[in-house]
Scaffold this motif. Sequence first.
Motif, short mmCIF file in Angstrom:
data_model
loop_
_atom_site.label_atom_id
_atom_site.label_comp_id
_atom_site.label_asym_id
_atom_site.label_seq_id
_atom_site.Cartn_x
_atom_site.Cartn_y
_atom_site.Cartn_z
N GLU A 162 15.53 14.35 -8.16
CA GLU A 162 16.35 13.41 -7.45
C GLU A 162 15.36 11.95 -7.13
O GLU A 162 14.24 12.16 -6.89
CB GLU A 162 16.89 13.69 -5.98
N GLU A 163 15.87 10.83 -7.02
CA GLU A 163 15.15 9.67 -6.90
C GLU A 163 14.55 9.72 -5.25
O GLU A 163 15.20 10.08 -4.67
CB GLU A 163 15.93 8.19 -6.92
N GLN A 177 12.29 -5.74 -6.14
CA GLN A 177 13.66 -6.31 -6.43
C GLN A 177 14.97 -5.64 -5.81
O GLN A 177 14.75 -4.11 -5.96
CB GLN A 177 13.68 -6.38 -8.04
N GLU A 178 15.54 -6.23 -5.08
CA GLU A 178 16.70 -5.46 -4.51
C GLU A 178 17.63 -5.17 -5.51
O GLU A 178 18.02 -5.56 -6.42
CB GLU A 178 17.05 -6.53 -3.40
N VAL A 179 18.28 -3.78 -5.21
CA VAL A 179 19.22 -3.24 -6.22
C VAL A 179 20.43 -2.83 -5.37
O VAL A 179 20.19 -2.23 -4.30
CB VAL A 179 18.55 -1.91 -7.12
N HIS A 193 9.70 3.56 3.87
CA HIS A 193 10.00 2.06 3.96
C HIS A 193 11.45 2.01 3.21
O HIS A 193 11.68 0.70 2.90
CB HIS A 193 8.99 1.13 3.51
N GLY A 194 11.91 3.03 2.50
CA GLY A 194 13.10 2.94 1.95
C GLY A 194 12.97 2.41 0.29
O GLY A 194 14.03 2.19 -0.35
N ILE A 212 0.89 -1.13 0.04
CA ILE A 212 -0.10 0.13 -0.06
C ILE A 212 0.96 1.10 -0.06
O ILE A 212 1.79 1.54 0.76
CB ILE A 212 -1.06 -0.02 1.29
N TYR A 213 0.71 2.05 -1.04
CA TYR A 213 1.49 3.31 -0.81
C TYR A 213 0.50 4.53 -0.49
O TYR A 213 -0.51 4.62 -0.79
CB TYR A 213 1.94 3.64 -2.36
#
Length: 132
Positions: free
Chosen positions: A32-33, A127-129, A38-39, A5-6
């Motif tokens: 900027e991103e 997906q972890e980056v 929650h990161g 949920i965003y």
Amino acid sequence: MSDKIYSAEVTKVNTDLGLVFGYAIVSKIADEEYFDLHGDHIPEDVMLEAAHDFMKGDRTALEMHGGESVGKIVFAYPMTSDIAKSLGITVEKTGLIIGMEPNAEVLKKFDSGEYTGFSIGGTASFQEVEEE
């Protein structure tokens, strides 16, 4: 796939039409991103694809990240850097701009300032980056 949920900032409440406007997803601020509490970061291309899928579905609005639907997302516009440029406009934020039509009880909470963010239902995969 995981349910996520965003929530994002409400920018305008129109009680005459029963609508609430703002960003449901923020991808960038000041070029900027953007990372949420929650990161998590949702790149513009991922947001665009998710918005496309979301708008073809139920377009569900939730109250405080859960429970039953309290309305529908009736407007949505994906604002990427490329889309803004193609329209000849400059934006501070990129992401998914929405117009939500909540029920009367929830609209009152937005109008009073009790609610300041959106909660939409959806499914996402993450997906972890790794940072370089």
